[in-house]
Design a protein around this motif. Sequence first.
Motif, PDB file in Angstrom:
ATOM      1  N   MET A   1       0.836  -1.202   0.000  1.00 30.63           N
ATOM      2  CA  MET A   1       0.000   0.000   0.000  1.00 30.63           C
ATOM      3  C   MET A   1       0.872   1.253   0.000  1.00 30.63           C
ATOM      4  O   MET A   1       0.610   2.197  -0.738  1.00 30.63           O
ATOM      5  N   ARG A   2       1.922   1.249   0.812  1.00 28.34           N
ATOM      6  CA  ARG A   2       2.828   2.400   0.902  1.00 28.34           C
ATOM      7  C   ARG A   2       3.900   2.309  -0.187  1.00 28.34           C
ATOM      8  O   ARG A   2       4.496   1.244  -0.387  1.00 28.34           O
ATOM      9  N   GLY A   3       4.152   3.428  -0.840  1.00 26.38           N
ATOM     10  CA  GLY A   3       5.146   3.425  -1.911  1.00 26.38           C
ATOM     11  C   GLY A   3       6.563   3.267  -1.393  1.00 26.38           C
ATOM     12  O   GLY A   3       7.372   2.579  -1.988  1.00 26.38           O
ATOM     13  N   ASN A   4       6.863   3.951  -0.253  1.00 25.42           N
ATOM     14  CA  ASN A   4       8.220   3.921   0.314  1.00 25.42           C
ATOM     15  C   ASN A   4       9.256   4.154  -0.793  1.00 25.42           C
ATOM     16  O   ASN A   4      10.260   3.446  -0.906  1.00 25.42           O
ATOM     17  N   LEU A   5       8.977   5.157  -1.621  1.00 24.33           N
ATOM     18  CA  LEU A   5       9.774   5.376  -2.834  1.00 24.33           C
ATOM     19  C   LEU A   5      11.253   5.674  -2.576  1.00 24.33           C
ATOM     20  O   LEU A   5      12.108   5.183  -3.325  1.00 24.33           O
ATOM     21  N   PRO A   6      11.601   6.481  -1.551  1.00 27.10           N
ATOM     22  CA  PRO A   6      13.034   6.748  -1.349  1.00 27.10           C
ATOM     23  C   PRO A   6      13.857   5.469  -1.173  1.00 27.10           C
ATOM     24  O   PRO A   6      15.029   5.426  -1.550  1.00 27.10           O
ATOM     25  N   LYS A   7      13.265   4.426  -0.625  1.00 21.79           N
ATOM     26  CA  LYS A   7      13.987   3.159  -0.431  1.00 21.79           C
ATOM     27  C   LYS A   7      13.822   2.238  -1.638  1.00 21.79           C
ATOM     28  O   LYS A   7      14.765   1.565  -2.067  1.00 21.79           O
ATOM     29  N   ARG A   8      12.605   2.194  -2.199  1.00 28.10           N
ATOM     30  CA  ARG A   8      12.321   1.201  -3.240  1.00 28.10           C
ATOM     31  C   ARG A   8      12.886   1.610  -4.598  1.00 28.10           C
ATOM     32  O   ARG A   8      13.317   0.762  -5.383  1.00 28.10           O
ATOM     33  N   GLU A   9      12.902   2.906  -4.920  1.00 26.34           N
ATOM     34  CA  GLU A   9      13.364   3.339  -6.243  1.00 26.34           C
ATOM     35  C   GLU A   9      14.816   2.942  -6.542  1.00 26.34           C
ATOM     36  O   GLU A   9      15.093   2.449  -7.645  1.00 26.34           O
ATOM     37  N   PRO A  10      15.757   3.129  -5.593  1.00 20.21           N
ATOM     38  CA  PRO A  10      17.130   2.696  -5.898  1.00 20.21           C
ATOM     39  C   PRO A  10      17.225   1.198  -6.205  1.00 20.21           C
ATOM     40  O   PRO A  10      18.052   0.787  -7.037  1.00 20.21           O
ATOM     41  N   GLU A  11      16.386   0.393  -5.567  1.00 26.67           N
ATOM     42  CA  GLU A  11      16.381  -1.051  -5.844  1.00 26.67           C
ATOM     43  C   GLU A  11      15.913  -1.307  -7.275  1.00 26.67           C
ATOM     44  O   GLU A  11      16.478  -2.153  -7.986  1.00 26.67           O
ATOM     45  N   ILE A  12      14.896  -0.575  -7.706  1.00 27.35           N
ATOM     46  CA  ILE A  12      14.385  -0.731  -9.073  1.00 27.35           C
ATOM     47  C   ILE A  12      15.423  -0.257 -10.078  1.00 27.35           C
ATOM     48  O   ILE A  12      15.649  -0.890 -11.120  1.00 27.35           O
TER      49      ILE A  12
END
Length: 926
Positions: A16-27
């Motif tokens: 549900m939560r994007g948590n983009l600052p953490k997830r984007e570098p992984e992508i």
Amino acid sequence: MDYSQTLNLPKTDFPMRGNLPKREPEIQKWWDEIDIYHQVQKRRQGRPKFVLHDGPPYANGDIHIGHALNKTLKDIIIRFKSLQGYDAPYVPGWDTHGLPIEHAIVSKKGIDRKRVDPVQFREMCKEYALSFVERQKEQFKRLGVRGDWENPYLTLRPRYEARQIRLFGEMVRKGYIYRGLKSVYWSPSSETALAEAEVEYRDKRSPSIYVAFPVKDGKGVLPEENTSVVIWTTTPWTIPANLGIAVHADFTYTLVRAGERQYLLAEELVDEVMGTIGIESFERLGSWKGSELEGVVCRHPFYDRESPVILGDHVTLDAGTGCVHTAPGHGEEDFLLGQKYGLGVLCPVDEKGRFTTEAPGFEGMFYDDANKAVTQKLEEVGALLKLSFITHQYPHDWRTKKPVIFRATEQWFASIDGFRQQMLEAIKEVKWTPSWGEVRIGNMIAERSDWCISRQRVWGVPLPIFYCKKCDHPLITEETIDRIASIFEKEGSSAWYAKDVEELLPPGTRCPECGHDSFRKETDTMDVWFDSGSSHAAVLMEDERLTWPADLYLEGSDQYRGWFNSSLSTAVATTGRAPYKGVLSHGFTLDGEGRKMSKSLGNTVEPKKVIQSYGADILRLWVASVEYQADVRISDDILKQIAEVYRKIRNTFRFLLGNLYDFDPASHRLNWEELNAIDRYALIKLQRLIDRVTKAYERYEFHLVYHSIHTFCAVFLSQFYLDVLKDRLYTQPADSKLRRSSQTAMYEILLALVKMVSPIIPHTADEVWRHIPGTEEVSVQLTDFPTVRTEWLTASLEEKWDRFLDLRDVVLKALEEARREKMIGNSLGAMLTLYPSREVRDLLEGMEEKLEQLFIVSKVEFAPPEAKPEGRVFTEDGLSVRVSPSPGEKCQRCWMILPSVGNDPDHPELCDRCVETVRQVGMQAG
């Protein structure tokens, strides 16, 4: 009894939560691992090309929010074009020469560039520039910008420099390059000449003085005794360089007497000027046309030098006295007028802005400090009529932010007159977005003076010119150009400084003027705008990945006088055509209150901090949300609003994914003819969205993409379609046709939506893509943009359901009113009694879906046609609605309130419909 096991509740691993600052570098790490850029390019190999040529940012400092806006806009376009089927390469570039890098080396390392070997100094500059190329590269990649980051173009690369030299040589061959003494913008803070594109206007407080120039010889027109011509200037420091006074031939000039003194000035300005200088009592003695005053001779206020009255078309009556102080060494129009009248050129200011011995009494003084000294001198000799101060827009060096002056020096120029008309014709063939861009650049070209291309710098591409040591004749031939270009291509432009003249010149070179064989090298470098303005030749023509002309140039609106202009100049001069088919410009970034960002105000927004707090996709979504062709605002409050929109879009994806957990498109997908009416209607609306979004992308109107998708998710899907579907998705047998129909439509919507948002929020799009059942491609970036399925567009069905939604809004208002009056809790607690007009009744009774499900209530009944509404009713649009509590008990499975609850002894808590479903799934009470 727990009936939850009989429900098809949403299931998904999509968080549900994007948590983009953490997830984007992984992508992004995954993108690098699979080499997504080259996968996309390989997939589009052989397809029509779309080339967006990157305007090179300057390799100095971290990226700012304007960079983020620019690079994200480019990335959105490239991603969309790739999805649309184009081979759309993106080759990023950097501008790596020039003053700011020199300044950084001098100030940060304490280097005196005049005492360090040029080759060594240039190597320091190169290392500095390359370090910032790497730094900015990582920052652009963190934004999610997709490109060939391992193979960018850099203006310091030998092949680039060599191509730039050849382009310069072509302009020489065509006669467009010349050396001349001219009054040009000069930056004392940078100690170099500047082009117009390197000058910006800022507020400056300046002295405003009115000065009397005594008449020495009235030529039988003006009396000499106690008579003066009055001038006005905001640059008192230029008075020592005065060589004339310009008047307009067609203006009327009047001589006025005030006490014993007489003053000549423009009739139209007499009252205003006399009031300003504090003279209340005066009389007019006579008037003359400016043309009659030509040849009158005045005397310089404090030097034994004449100052003749001359005619100039540049004289206006907007301000001043109509008599313009003319210093050919310190003004462009003054210089041209001085040439016309043979006044000569006096420029008593050196490269550092200090007075020379040609300004007796002010030697060694910095020009700006001399304002006070000159004014005092004028007061001493009785020539100062008025001193005050004004704040006005004044030219500044765009790098150092310090004021610039006009200074007459020998420089190298590109003759714009030589190809001005060609440029004006070329811009007509370009698509300008916004359309006013054509007018703007057209006016600039029409009014542009010759381009000063020489700079008194070390860190740049040297002007490949030699001078005969005997006669000083400049040597530039096809042979010398070819020789220098070949050397630069192998060794880089530092070879100019590392090698002797004899090593640089072709063997046996002699001066074509005097036959001498000894030469010296030019010490100036080329304007950095010539560097970047050569990129169309050095990159588009040389890189097999690209094509010339480019399909699009996209930069800030300041580039109409910068890169758009310099690129156009060099391209038209050498090829006769513009280097671009289209030009798109964006505005500047402002804070939330519409103020220009500055460190002193503390209102700057750093991309790095935004990404750390919100994520790159939020910043990218902000870029898509603004009407960027004008100036745009950004602040934390604005970003919070964008984050809320993102949350709604993300929740839409999560809902769709959660309700497709048991859907296999290969076996469960239904044909169009098998779909329920509501699902067909949803897919028709999806086609309308695809059409609207595609056209908006093609017109580069990304705010329309943003608003269209947001509205579709937040209004059509969330408030209507998906809300209505919940009952059938959760409560119907898993494999029922009713449910599979809706899942089929939801699957189509999910696929189309994720592709449509992927150019804007690519990290989220690929995250969603991983969770979609039945996809073969590893990334959404390796798919095709959705196209409109015209065979699905059924006008009668769409019109019917559009009308129904209008009526549904009436019902929702009635329910809201009943909720406000505490008649019901949620809508399932309601029974509706409808009193429709005949047209509305026919439409509602003809709906293919149950009205209870469409209105999300427990019961709907029609009043008899002749019945009058009773009790509290809500009336609008041909429909009256009475809301009352629904009779019966609440079903513990579907939550509808129905009289049938309790009819079945085995399932006393369920309604008849749920009893039947439960029995189908084989769950019995007890």
